[in-house]
Design an enzyme around this catalytic site. Structure first.
Site, short mmCIF file in Angstrom:
data_model
loop_
_atom_site.label_atom_id
_atom_site.label_comp_id
_atom_site.label_asym_id
_atom_site.label_seq_id
_atom_site.Cartn_x
_atom_site.Cartn_y
_atom_site.Cartn_z
N SER A 136 0.85 -1.19 0.00
CA SER A 136 0.00 0.00 0.00
C SER A 136 0.89 1.24 0.00
CB SER A 136 -0.94 -0.03 1.21
OG SER A 136 -1.85 1.06 1.15
N THR A 137 0.76 2.11 0.99
CA THR A 137 1.54 3.35 1.03
C THR A 137 3.04 3.06 1.01
OG1 THR A 137 -0.21 4.36 2.34
CG2 THR A 137 1.90 5.51 2.28
N HIS A 157 -2.45 -1.08 -3.46
CA HIS A 157 -3.49 -0.07 -3.30
C HIS A 157 -3.10 1.15 -4.13
CE1 HIS A 157 -4.42 -1.75 1.00
NE2 HIS A 157 -4.80 -2.57 0.05
N MET A 167 -0.44 1.34 5.14
CA MET A 167 -1.30 1.71 6.25
C MET A 167 -2.30 0.60 6.54
SD MET A 167 -2.14 5.65 5.10
CE MET A 167 -3.41 5.83 6.36
N ASP A 180 -4.67 -4.48 5.96
CA ASP A 180 -5.05 -5.30 4.81
C ASP A 180 -3.93 -6.28 4.46
OD1 ASP A 180 -6.58 -6.24 2.68
OD2 ASP A 180 -5.76 -4.76 1.28
#
Length: 332
Positions: A158-159, A185, A274, A277
């Site tokens: 993600s991030t 993401h 973050m 998930d």
């Protein structure tokens, strides 16, 4: 926080989003790249939000990451040129890119930006020199259709994921014998230019996974930006939508489908991001006999998803990015 844009409307919108981020203040603003570089170097804000369309925005990112490393969030319109520029800034060291157009019309977009700003304000980034572009070598190995009995590599992020994925995937050889499926993401509209950028960094072919397609060795597949990606009992890609999942695509959805159909034939990696998930899906893979790896805190931009996997007992190995790449090269 420091805002860099010459668009008065975007500046007003960003200030409104800042009001939602409790605990963050506005250190300053700049309407030109040279002005921004000077003031950011003096003020040393916790996070910089930069307009992708600002003249000199890419050079500003490169200079900041070389001279004054700071978490940088890129705001970009949904146009191919701007998205390509956003990906160039990600390659230079910016952490994430978000669409600017929805901020004024979608309250949830402003809340999402506020949450990301609070997280990024606590992130440490490192000095980064710009790297020259290299051409992608031709795929050397003969590709063979995958089946559910073939080993597979899954990666969730993600991030901070784009940089982490580049660091890992660029180390894999052109003859890598496993199919690689990535769940990143990413905001709608940013996936295609991201894949174009990544394709120039790695030795393997990069594409979006197509419904009904079987993953082949020596290729990197990404989930679409509008649906969850799964693999069925025949080893074919399928899309799904589940409103209970916060993200499209969901790492958990992909990992759970892999645990069900591949079990011990899966190597799964959970990178920076973050939230949590992927932690549950990673545990399912471990319980099915697969190999599980998470990125360590020191090399993460955000240690949320990996920490959640460590906390729930899903992580068999905790490694930095270089170690992950080395292990993936040796584990086949």
């Amino acid at each position: 926080m420091f805002l860099v844009t010459d668009d008065p409307f975007l500046l007003t919108t960003l200030k409104s989003a800042l009001n939602l981020a409790t605990g963050l203040g506005l250190a300053g603003t700049a309407s030109t790249a040279p002005q921004a570089l000077t003031e950011i170097s003096l003020l040393k804000p916790d996070v910089v939000v930069s307009d992708a369309q600002l003249i000199g925005a890419l050079r500003l990112t490169q200079q900041l990451m070389d001279q004054c490393p700071t978490p940088i969030l890129i705001m970009s319109p949904a146009t191919p040129d701007s998205q390509a520029l956003s990906n160039a800034q990600l390659a230079a060291g910016a952490i994430e890119a978000l669409p600017a157009a929805t901020l004024s019309t979608d309250p949830e977009a402003g809340q999402l930006l506020a949450r990301k700003l609070k997280v990024l304000a606590g992130v440490s980034v490192f000095r980064r020199k710009a790297q020259p572009q290299t051409a992608r070598p031709a795929l050397a190995a003969q590709l063979v259709s995958a089946t559910p009995r073939q080993k597979i590599l899954m990666i969730g992020a993600s991030t901070g994921g784009p940089q982490a994925l580049e660091a890992v995937l660029a180390k894999l050889p052109a003859h890598y014998p496993l199919p690689i499926v990535c769940i990143q993401h990413i905001s709608k509209g940013f996936l295609d230019p991201f894949l174009l950028w990544l394709g120039g960094k790695v030795k393997l072919k990069v594409s979006v996974a197509a419904v009904g397609e079987s993953p082949e060795p020596g290729r990197i597949y990404f989930a679409p930006d509008h649906a969850n990606l799964e693999l069925d009992g025949y080893g074919r890609f399928a899309y799904s939508h589940a409103p209970e999942y916060l993200h499209y695509p969901s790492v958990d959805v992909a990992f759970h489908s892999i645990a069900k159909h591949y079990g011990s034939l899966c190597i799964a990696v959970l990178l920076t991001g973050m939230g949590d998930d992927g932690a549950g899906g990673l545990k399912a893979i471990a319980q099915a006999g697969g190999q599980t790896i998470v990125q360590d805190e020191a090399s993460c931009v955000v240690f949320g998803m990996p920490k959640a996997a460590i906390d729930n007992g899903a992580a068999q190995k905790v490694l930095n990015l270089e170690q992950i790449a080395e292990l993936l090269c040796q584990a086949v």
